[in-house]
Design an enzyme around this catalytic site. Structure first.
Site, PDB file in Angstrom:
ATOM      1  N   THR A   1       2.421  -5.716   3.025  1.00  0.00           N
ATOM      2  CA  THR A   1       3.250  -4.849   3.834  1.00  0.00           C
ATOM      3  C   THR A   1       2.251  -4.287   3.592  1.00  0.00           C
ATOM      4  O   THR A   1       2.787  -2.569   4.081  1.00  0.00           O
ATOM      5  CB  THR A   1       4.774  -4.162   3.271  1.00  0.00           C
ATOM      6  OG1 THR A   1       4.593  -3.734   1.756  1.00  0.00           O
ATOM      7  CG2 THR A   1       5.646  -5.580   2.405  1.00  0.00           C
TER       8      THR A   1
ATOM      9  N   ASP B   1       0.717  -0.870  -0.017  1.00  0.00           N
ATOM     10  CA  ASP B   1       0.125  -0.198  -0.001  1.00  0.00           C
ATOM     11  C   ASP B   1       1.053   1.112  -0.118  1.00  0.00           C
ATOM     12  O   ASP B   1       0.794   1.927   0.695  1.00  0.00           O
ATOM     13  CB  ASP B   1      -0.977   0.072   1.513  1.00  0.00           C
ATOM     14  CG  ASP B   1       0.006  -0.005   2.473  1.00  0.00           C
ATOM     15  OD1 ASP B   1       1.255  -0.750   2.061  1.00  0.00           O
ATOM     16  OD2 ASP B   1      -0.777   0.516   3.784  1.00  0.00           O
TER      17      ASP B   1
ATOM     18  N   PHE C   1      -0.830  -0.569  12.679  1.00  0.00           N
ATOM     19  CA  PHE C   1      -1.678  -0.146  11.588  1.00  0.00           C
ATOM     20  C   PHE C   1      -2.167  -1.658  10.682  1.00  0.00           C
ATOM     21  O   PHE C   1      -3.367  -1.289  10.268  1.00  0.00           O
ATOM     22  CB  PHE C   1      -0.902   1.063  10.768  1.00  0.00           C
ATOM     23  CG  PHE C   1      -2.087   1.570   9.451  1.00  0.00           C
ATOM     24  CD1 PHE C   1      -3.513   1.986   9.504  1.00  0.00           C
ATOM     25  CD2 PHE C   1      -1.584   1.083   8.032  1.00  0.00           C
ATOM     26  CE1 PHE C   1      -3.598   2.375   9.385  1.00  0.00           C
ATOM     27  CE2 PHE C   1      -2.186   1.354   7.313  1.00  0.00           C
ATOM     28  CZ  PHE C   1      -3.362   1.982   7.781  1.00  0.00           C
ATOM     29  N   ASN C   2      -1.147  -2.626   9.692  1.00  0.00           N
ATOM     30  CA  ASN C   2      -1.632  -3.967   9.130  1.00  0.00           C
ATOM     31  C   ASN C   2      -2.599  -4.079   9.030  1.00  0.00           C
ATOM     32  O   ASN C   2      -3.478  -4.887   8.823  1.00  0.00           O
ATOM     33  CB  ASN C   2      -0.615  -3.409   7.998  1.00  0.00           C
ATOM     34  CG  ASN C   2       0.595  -2.490   7.710  1.00  0.00           C
ATOM     35  OD1 ASN C   2      -0.473  -1.695   7.185  1.00  0.00           O
ATOM     36  ND2 ASN C   2       1.690  -3.143   7.677  1.00  0.00           N
TER      37      ASN C   2
ATOM     38  N   ASP D   1       7.097   1.125   1.833  1.00  0.00           N
ATOM     39  CA  ASP D   1       6.248  -0.415   0.730  1.00  0.00           C
ATOM     40  C   ASP D   1       6.666   0.338   0.035  1.00  0.00           C
ATOM     41  O   ASP D   1       8.311  -0.453  -0.638  1.00  0.00           O
ATOM     42  CB  ASP D   1       5.542   0.290   0.671  1.00  0.00           C
ATOM     43  CG  ASP D   1       4.210  -0.312   1.902  1.00  0.00           C
ATOM     44  OD1 ASP D   1       3.611  -1.086   1.641  1.00  0.00           O
ATOM     45  OD2 ASP D   1       3.498   0.953   2.628  1.00  0.00           O
TER      46      ASP D   1
ATOM     47  N   ASN E   1      -2.260   2.778   3.456  1.00  0.00           N
ATOM     48  CA  ASN E   1      -1.643   3.887   3.827  1.00  0.00           C
ATOM     49  C   ASN E   1      -2.764   5.493   3.355  1.00  0.00           C
ATOM     50  O   ASN E   1      -2.703   6.263   3.913  1.00  0.00           O
ATOM     51  CB  ASN E   1      -0.422   3.783   3.631  1.00  0.00           C
ATOM     52  CG  ASN E   1       0.625   3.246   3.988  1.00  0.00           C
ATOM     53  OD1 ASN E   1       0.433   2.945   5.477  1.00  0.00           O
ATOM     54  ND2 ASN E   1       1.589   2.656   4.014  1.00  0.00           N
TER      55      ASN E   1
ATOM     56  N   HIS F   1       9.427   0.010   8.055  1.00  0.00           N
ATOM     57  CA  HIS F   1       9.036  -1.557   8.474  1.00  0.00           C
ATOM     58  C   HIS F   1       9.189  -2.247   7.289  1.00  0.00           C
ATOM     59  O   HIS F   1       9.987  -3.041   7.598  1.00  0.00           O
ATOM     60  CB  HIS F   1       7.721  -0.635   8.306  1.00  0.00           C
ATOM     61  CG  HIS F   1       6.738   0.136   9.434  1.00  0.00           C
ATOM     62  ND1 HIS F   1       6.511  -0.370  11.149  1.00  0.00           N
ATOM     63  CD2 HIS F   1       6.184   0.957   9.669  1.00  0.00           C
ATOM     64  CE1 HIS F   1       7.136   0.556  11.637  1.00  0.00           C
ATOM     65  NE2 HIS F   1       6.950   1.717  10.905  1.00  0.00           N
ATOM     66  N   ASP F   2       8.994  -1.534   5.733  1.00  0.00           N
ATOM     67  CA  ASP F   2       8.274  -2.960   4.976  1.00  0.00           C
ATOM     68  C   ASP F   2       9.507  -3.442   4.449  1.00  0.00           C
ATOM     69  O   ASP F   2       9.351  -4.495   4.154  1.00  0.00           O
ATOM     70  CB  ASP F   2       7.460  -2.163   4.254  1.00  0.00           C
ATOM     71  CG  ASP F   2       6.055  -1.275   4.593  1.00  0.00           C
ATOM     72  OD1 ASP F   2       5.529  -1.909   5.611  1.00  0.00           O
ATOM     73  OD2 ASP F   2       5.747  -0.961   4.336  1.00  0.00           O
TER      74      ASP F   2
HETATM   75  C1  BDR Z   1       2.616  -0.084   8.654  1.00  0.00           C
HETATM   76  O1  BDR Z   1       1.753   0.618   8.303  1.00  0.00           O
HETATM   77  C2  BDR Z   1       1.894   1.436   7.432  1.00  0.00           C
HETATM   78  O2  BDR Z   1       2.730   3.471   8.360  1.00  0.00           O
HETATM   79  C3  BDR Z   1       2.927   1.682   6.954  1.00  0.00           C
HETATM   80  O3  BDR Z   1       2.773   1.514   5.430  1.00  0.00           O
HETATM   81  C4  BDR Z   1       3.779  -0.236   7.603  1.00  0.00           C
HETATM   82  O4  BDR Z   1       3.217  -0.706   6.934  1.00  0.00           O
HETATM   83  C5  BDR Z   1       3.640   0.304   9.904  1.00  0.00           C
HETATM   84  O5  BDR Z   1       2.498  -0.122  10.783  1.00  0.00           O
HETATM   85 CA    CA Z   2       3.052  -0.552   3.964  1.00  0.00          CA
END
Ligand code: BDR
Ligand code: CA
Length: 326
Positions: A129, A19, A169-170, A24, A46, A250-251
């Site tokens: 991701t 996303d 979040f994901n 990402d 996102n 993160h991703d």
């Molecule tokens: C995740 O949420 C998004 O903000 C980032 O792309 C990452 O995949 C982190 O919580």
């Molecule tokens: Ca992401």
């Protein structure tokens, strides 16, 4: 697969489900360098699906790969869609002047693409991701693919939250899809790897790393520098305890967990997803009990990363993606 000289590509094969999103975008750059990317599927997260798909097409052109891009789902299975403009801006990729995509979308049925590709070739990695909507639906519609894939290496979850006190979040964005994925690996033969916040917060876009990106030649490095500055800016203004020296990147760790497993420490655990709690929906419940009645592990929970080595790979990938350097 072989390259133009006929040399077999022995890199891990993967579909990146994303996303984009700043991190990402970096995951795509890294994947194009260290893996054989068989396809890119987009998901709402996102930003809305139209924007994340546009951003994936922009990144494919910038990286210069020919992996097909398929649009996936814009709505979670049950939950209402929510986006993250406070982290990634309204476009999902604020912070740089991005070119208009010149290559067209390859398809609008991302879930079908995942199913067909996993049926056509064994041993693929699915690397989500973003929210797990596409992957969860693919596993629900075609449970046979769980027997055929090498595994799922996802960014999400952790022992603490960022979207709520306990939810990342994901996972929070589509907990029902995430629950399908984690439950699948209670039985599936492949691996489930979770790059959650415990490990991704140890991989930050520090000022020194932004400087190292700025020092690279080429258009992609210039764009990445702007994206990193924006992304780190939102993290620094949203955290108040001094623990962040920049955004958590993160991703790309979900990609590197497949291609460079030795960079990581991990614990084998049972992980379940809370789908309903008023306070806890989207929590990844990691069973840390020492009691014999705990459930059998279904997941490799990543706990630490060699962040210097990992960022060196990011820099190499940016360098390698620039057409003027290739
Ligand atoms: C995740 O949420 C998004 O903000 C980032 O792309 C990452 O995949 C982190 O919580
Ligand atoms: Ca992401």
């Amino acid at each position: 697969m072989s390259d133009s000289a006929g040399t077999p590509d022995t890199r891990p094969r993967m579909i990146v489900d994303c996303d984009p999103g700043h991190d990402d975008a970096v995951a795509l750059i890294v994947a194009a360098h260290v893996a054989d990317v068989r396809g890119i599927v987009t998901v709402g997260g996102n930003a809305d699906l139209e924007r994340t798909t546009h951003n994936a097409l922009v990144m494919r052109d910038l990286i210069g790969i020919d992996a097909p891009v398929h649009r996936g789902c814009g709505h979670p299975i049950v939950a209402k869609p929510h986006h993250a403009p406070s982290v990634h801006g309204e476009s999902g990729l604020d912070g740089a002047d991005l070119p208009t995509p010149v290559t067209p979308l390859d398809g609008t049925d991302g879930v079908g693409f995942i199913i067909d590709t996993c049926r056509a070739e064994e041993g693929l990695w699915l690397v989500p991701t973003g929210p797990l909507t596409n992957i969860g639906l693919a596993l629900r519609q075609a449970p046979d693919i769980a027997e055929r894939i090498a595994g799922v290496s996802l960014m999400g979850g952790g022992s603490f939250g960022n979207r709520s006190a306990v939810a990342e979040f994901n996972i929070w964005a589509d907990p029902h899809a995430a629950a399908i994925v984690f439950e699948t690996f209670e039985h599936a033969p492949g691996s489930l790897v979770m790059a959650g916040l415990d490990v991704t917060h140890r991989f930050q876009v520090t000022p020194e790393r932004i400087d190292a990106t700025r020092a690279l030649p080429g258009q992609l490095a210039e764009i990445l520098t702007g994206l990193f500055e924006f992304f780190s800016g939102t993290y620094l203004t949203r955290h108040d305890d001094g623990s962040m020296r920049g955004a958590a990147l993160h991703d790309p760790l979900a990609v590197l967990a497949v291609t460079h497993p030795d960079l990581f420490s991990r614990r084998r655990r049972h992980v379940a997803v809370e789908t309903t709690g008023d306070l806890t929906a989207g929590m990844t419940v990691i069973d840390e009990r020492k009691l014999l009645e705990r459930q059998a592990p279904n997941c490799d929970v990543l706990t630490d990363v060699d962040s210097e080595a990992a960022f060196d790979i990011v820099l190499d990938a940016i360098r390698a993606s620039d057409p003027r350097i290739r």
